[in-house]
Design an enzyme around this catalytic site. Structure first.
Site, PDB file in Angstrom:
ATOM      1  N   SER A  30       5.691  -5.846  -1.042  1.00  0.00           N
ATOM      2  CA  SER A  30       4.240  -5.639  -0.846  1.00  0.00           C
ATOM      3  C   SER A  30       3.507  -6.966  -0.829  1.00  0.00           C
ATOM      4  O   SER A  30       2.621  -7.201   0.004  1.00  0.00           O
ATOM      5  CB  SER A  30       3.671  -4.792  -1.995  1.00  0.00           C
ATOM      6  OG  SER A  30       4.071  -3.469  -1.880  1.00  0.00           O
ATOM      7  N   ARG A  34       1.522  -9.112   2.430  1.00  0.00           N
ATOM      8  CA  ARG A  34       0.136  -9.580   2.277  1.00  0.00           C
ATOM      9  C   ARG A  34       0.057 -11.093   2.400  1.00  0.00           C
ATOM     10  O   ARG A  34      -0.875 -11.634   2.984  1.00  0.00           O
ATOM     11  CB  ARG A  34      -0.418  -9.103   0.922  1.00  0.00           C
ATOM     12  CG  ARG A  34      -0.688  -7.583   0.913  1.00  0.00           C
ATOM     13  CD  ARG A  34      -0.796  -7.075  -0.507  1.00  0.00           C
ATOM     14  NE  ARG A  34      -1.235  -5.673  -0.581  1.00  0.00           N
ATOM     15  CZ  ARG A  34      -0.470  -4.605  -0.334  1.00  0.00           C
ATOM     16  NH1 ARG A  34       0.798  -4.759   0.053  1.00  0.00           N
ATOM     17  NH2 ARG A  34      -0.949  -3.373  -0.458  1.00  0.00           N
ATOM     18  N   GLY A 101       5.859   0.991   7.162  1.00  0.00           N
ATOM     19  CA  GLY A 101       4.530   1.589   7.050  1.00  0.00           C
ATOM     20  C   GLY A 101       3.497   0.557   6.632  1.00  0.00           C
ATOM     21  O   GLY A 101       2.342   0.588   7.073  1.00  0.00           O
ATOM     22  N   ARG A 129       5.396   9.169  10.770  1.00  0.00           N
ATOM     23  CA  ARG A 129       4.556   9.034   9.569  1.00  0.00           C
ATOM     24  C   ARG A 129       3.067   9.103   9.913  1.00  0.00           C
ATOM     25  O   ARG A 129       2.627   8.610  10.939  1.00  0.00           O
ATOM     26  CB  ARG A 129       4.919   7.739   8.839  1.00  0.00           C
ATOM     27  CG  ARG A 129       6.379   7.826   8.378  1.00  0.00           C
ATOM     28  CD  ARG A 129       6.793   6.639   7.581  1.00  0.00           C
ATOM     29  NE  ARG A 129       6.030   6.538   6.345  1.00  0.00           N
ATOM     30  CZ  ARG A 129       6.120   5.493   5.527  1.00  0.00           C
ATOM     31  NH1 ARG A 129       6.894   4.475   5.836  1.00  0.00           N
ATOM     32  NH2 ARG A 129       5.435   5.466   4.412  1.00  0.00           N
ATOM     33  N   ASP A 327       7.309   4.328  -5.622  1.00  0.00           N
ATOM     34  CA  ASP A 327       8.528   3.903  -4.923  1.00  0.00           C
ATOM     35  C   ASP A 327       9.762   3.972  -5.815  1.00  0.00           C
ATOM     36  O   ASP A 327      10.887   3.880  -5.318  1.00  0.00           O
ATOM     37  CB  ASP A 327       8.360   2.469  -4.396  1.00  0.00           C
ATOM     38  CG  ASP A 327       7.319   2.398  -3.278  1.00  0.00           C
ATOM     39  OD1 ASP A 327       7.060   3.433  -2.641  1.00  0.00           O
ATOM     40  OD2 ASP A 327       6.770   1.308  -3.064  1.00  0.00           O
ATOM     41  N   LYS A 354       7.081   9.515   3.091  1.00  0.00           N
ATOM     42  CA  LYS A 354       7.574   8.132   3.020  1.00  0.00           C
ATOM     43  C   LYS A 354       8.613   7.939   4.139  1.00  0.00           C
ATOM     44  O   LYS A 354       8.661   8.691   5.091  1.00  0.00           O
ATOM     45  CB  LYS A 354       8.165   7.854   1.639  1.00  0.00           C
ATOM     46  CG  LYS A 354       7.123   7.863   0.526  1.00  0.00           C
ATOM     47  CD  LYS A 354       6.168   6.708   0.648  1.00  0.00           C
ATOM     48  CE  LYS A 354       5.140   6.705  -0.472  1.00  0.00           C
ATOM     49  NZ  LYS A 354       4.094   5.711  -0.263  1.00  0.00           N
ATOM     50  N   ARG A 358      11.257  12.172   0.648  1.00  0.00           N
ATOM     51  CA  ARG A 358      12.061  11.748  -0.504  1.00  0.00           C
ATOM     52  C   ARG A 358      12.301  12.856  -1.526  1.00  0.00           C
ATOM     53  O   ARG A 358      13.304  12.814  -2.246  1.00  0.00           O
ATOM     54  CB  ARG A 358      11.420  10.521  -1.176  1.00  0.00           C
ATOM     55  CG  ARG A 358      11.612   9.274  -0.335  1.00  0.00           C
ATOM     56  CD  ARG A 358      11.146   8.011  -1.033  1.00  0.00           C
ATOM     57  NE  ARG A 358      11.475   6.862  -0.186  1.00  0.00           N
ATOM     58  CZ  ARG A 358      10.833   5.706  -0.199  1.00  0.00           C
ATOM     59  NH1 ARG A 358       9.834   5.513  -1.022  1.00  0.00           N
ATOM     60  NH2 ARG A 358      11.213   4.730   0.603  1.00  0.00           N
ATOM     61  N   ARG A 400      15.410   3.314  -0.043  1.00  0.00           N
ATOM     62  CA  ARG A 400      15.381   3.606  -1.475  1.00  0.00           C
ATOM     63  C   ARG A 400      16.291   4.777  -1.837  1.00  0.00           C
ATOM     64  O   ARG A 400      16.780   4.876  -2.960  1.00  0.00           O
ATOM     65  CB  ARG A 400      13.953   3.865  -1.942  1.00  0.00           C
ATOM     66  CG  ARG A 400      13.044   2.658  -1.708  1.00  0.00           C
ATOM     67  CD  ARG A 400      11.794   2.710  -2.563  1.00  0.00           C
ATOM     68  NE  ARG A 400      10.721   1.905  -1.979  1.00  0.00           N
ATOM     69  CZ  ARG A 400      10.628   0.578  -2.046  1.00  0.00           C
ATOM     70  NH1 ARG A 400      11.545  -0.101  -2.692  1.00  0.00           N
ATOM     71  NH2 ARG A 400       9.616  -0.060  -1.490  1.00  0.00           N
TER      72      ARG A 400
HETATM   73  C1  S3P Z   1       2.592  -0.126  -0.377  1.00  0.00           C
HETATM   74  C2  S3P Z   1       1.919   0.992  -0.827  1.00  0.00           C
HETATM   75  C3  S3P Z   1       2.590   2.265  -1.088  1.00  0.00           C
HETATM   76  C4  S3P Z   1       4.093   2.087  -1.245  1.00  0.00           C
HETATM   77  C5  S3P Z   1       4.689   1.233  -0.166  1.00  0.00           C
HETATM   78  C6  S3P Z   1       4.045  -0.144  -0.168  1.00  0.00           C
HETATM   79  C7  S3P Z   1       1.823  -1.355  -0.124  1.00  0.00           C
HETATM   80  O1  S3P Z   1       2.353   3.137  -0.007  1.00  0.00           O
HETATM   81  O2  S3P Z   1       4.736   3.334  -1.281  1.00  0.00           O
HETATM   82  O3  S3P Z   1       6.072   1.078  -0.367  1.00  0.00           O
HETATM   83  O4  S3P Z   1       2.436  -2.438   0.006  1.00  0.00           O
HETATM   84  O5  S3P Z   1       0.597  -1.272  -0.078  1.00  0.00           O
HETATM   85  P1  S3P Z   1       1.041   4.061   0.105  1.00  0.00           P
HETATM   86  O6  S3P Z   1      -0.134   3.201   0.294  1.00  0.00           O
HETATM   87  O7  S3P Z   1       1.310   4.945   1.298  1.00  0.00           O
HETATM   88  O8  S3P Z   1       0.985   4.831  -1.174  1.00  0.00           O
END
Ligand code: S3P
Length: 446
Positions: A30, A34, A101, A129, A327, A354, A358, A400
């Site tokens: 994550s 960013r 995603g 998704r 996660d 996801k 899951r 995962r």
């Molecule tokens: C993430 C937010 C989560 C998480 C994903 C990473 C992120 O998803 O499950 O693995 O980096 O902001 P959601 O925003 O769909 O909850």
């Protein structure tokens, strides 16, 4: 690590008597996504160390490059030349977010603010998704977005002049929050997100690291995060990404449930909005020591040491805490089978959208391994302890799930075969090498 670096679609796992080791993990996925986006949005050069080795995070770099951002990568060191808010250029091809995603949802926030049109899609899983969750707020801000059936990728994003909104996401999602905050950077006025249930706050921390003005407050509806638009961001500069707590979960639980286990993981990000798993495991009697707690770039970091433990208790998790360990639920379910008590997860319906469904994947694979488990629309319940039996299980193409069921294989009687095990490289290509180095009997091929 070389012997396990080849893509293997099938991996066999035998029971492990001992799980031992002391290592660092690649950077948090994550935070890495960013860091690349904020480095691109900043003015000047940034050097990111310990950038995640996840395939997902490479997708983010590739998408940025297609938008005119120059970067160099040497292993886990990534140098990015920031283009500022207005320096992106129109991509000549469809952007490929792969399985990620986070790439598609976060980048869409930036793309909505561009004076050109971009098409962004991904693999088969990503194409199933839901994206309406970002299309809705971005459309309210003035972007025009087309999607298959109004929600599925690929997305055609006609960016342009955006105006600020106040938005309350209908689900707890850091991706939606971040998407809107990123679009807010391009909007006239102040954009506010109101989160009823707080989600991971890496974006807010990194915005402040980039010198952005951000207001965070609370009212009866939850947390209010306000970003003034059109403010230039500074380069991230030299930034080291903390180790990935979500990847650490597989190793921590492997050590906890092993007959003999002691594993030290250095420099792991322990941001409270991500670290609920540690609290839950500790409440279950898991011995996890948090050592050398410190801060780096505004993010809490620590070394984690997990030791073989007897797990007990009646674990009941619902909405409030779910976002902070969403996660980790697949591998938490494996720990749940070893508990002298029970585990009930509710309010986790997001797991169904996801990289795979899951809840289905956990329930189906655990049943194949001889576990009695009750499935709910938004979670599951199981009583423990239950003896796992080796079986042929499926990753459902989900990293995962592949890794969680590898941990399950360590405590099963007989051999466990994971089909589609190569999915692990979506977040941790080193997974099987590290697991093997820690003492797990891992064999490539069935
Ligand atoms: C993430 C937010 C989560 C998480 C994903 C990473 C992120 O998803 O499950 O693995 O980096 O902001 P959601 O925003 O769909 O909850």
């Amino acid at each position: 690590m070389s012997s396990f670096s080849t893509a293997a679609t099938t991996v066999s796992i035998a029971p492990a008597a001992r799980i031992f080791g002391d290592f660092r993990l690649p950077g948090d996925k994550s935070i890495s996504h960013r860091s690349a986006m904020f480095a691109a949005l900043g003015g000047g050069r940034s050097r990111i160390d310990n950038y995640s080795t996840a395939r997902d995070c490479q997708n983010t770099l590739d998408c940025l490059a297609a938008l005119g951002v120059k970067y160099q990568r040497q292993d886990s060191i990534v140098t990015i030349e920031g283009v500022g808010l207005d320096g992106f250029t129109e991509a000549r091809q469809t952007l490929d977010a792969g399985n990620s995603g986070t790439t598609i949802r976060l980048l869409s926030g930036i793309l909505a603010g561009q004076p050109f049109t971009t098409v962004i899609g991904g693999d088969e899983s990503l194409s199933r998704r839901p994206m309406r969750r970002i299309i809705e707020p971005l459309t309210m801000m003035g972007a025009r977005i087309e999607a298959r059936d109004g929600t599925y990728p690929p997305l055609r994003i006609n960016g342009g002049n955006l105006h600020a909104i106040e938005y309350r996401p209908p689900m707890a999602s850091a991706q939606v929050k971040t998407c809107v905050l990123l679009a807010g950077l391009f909007a006239d006025g102040e954009t506010t997100i109101i989160e009823a249930t707080p989600t991971r706050n890496h974006t807010e921390i990194m915005l402040r690291e980039s010198g952005a003005a951000l207001k965070i407050g609370h009212d009866e509806n939850g947390e209010r995060i306000t970003i003034p638009g059109r403010q230039p961001l500074a380069a991230l500069g030299n930034y080291t990404v903390a180790g990935d707590i979500s990847s650490s979960a597989f190793f921590l639980i492997a050590a906890l449930v092993a007959p003999e286990g002691e594993l030290r993981l250095q420099h792991i990000g322990v941001n409270p909005s991500r670290a609920a798993l540690i609290d839950v495991l500790t409440e279950m009697g898991g011995q996890i020591a948090i050592e050398n707690a410190r801060h780096a770039h505004g993010e809490p970091v620590a070394d984690l040491v997990a030791r073989s433990s007897s797990l007990t208790g009646k674990v009941e998790l619902s909405s409030g805490v779910i976002a902070n360990l969403i996660d980790e639920i697949p591998v938490l379910a494996i720990a749940g089978t070893q508990i002298d008590g029970s585990m009930t997860i509710r309010g986790a319906g997001e797991l169904r959208v996801k990289e795979s469904d899951r809840i289905r994947a956990i329930v189906d694979n655990l049943r194949l391994m001889g576990v009695t488990i009750e499935e709910f629309e938004d979670g599951f319940h199981l009583d423990g302890p239950q003896q796992l039996r080796g079986a042929r299980v499926n990753s459902y193409g989900d990293h995962r799930i592949a890794m969680a069921f590898s941990v399950a294989g360590l405590i099963a009687i007989g051999e466990t075969v994971i089909d589609g095990a190569d999915a692990a490289s979506v977040s941790l290509p080193e997974f099987y090498s590290l697991l093997s180095a820690a003492g797990a009997p891992v064999k490539l091929g069935s």
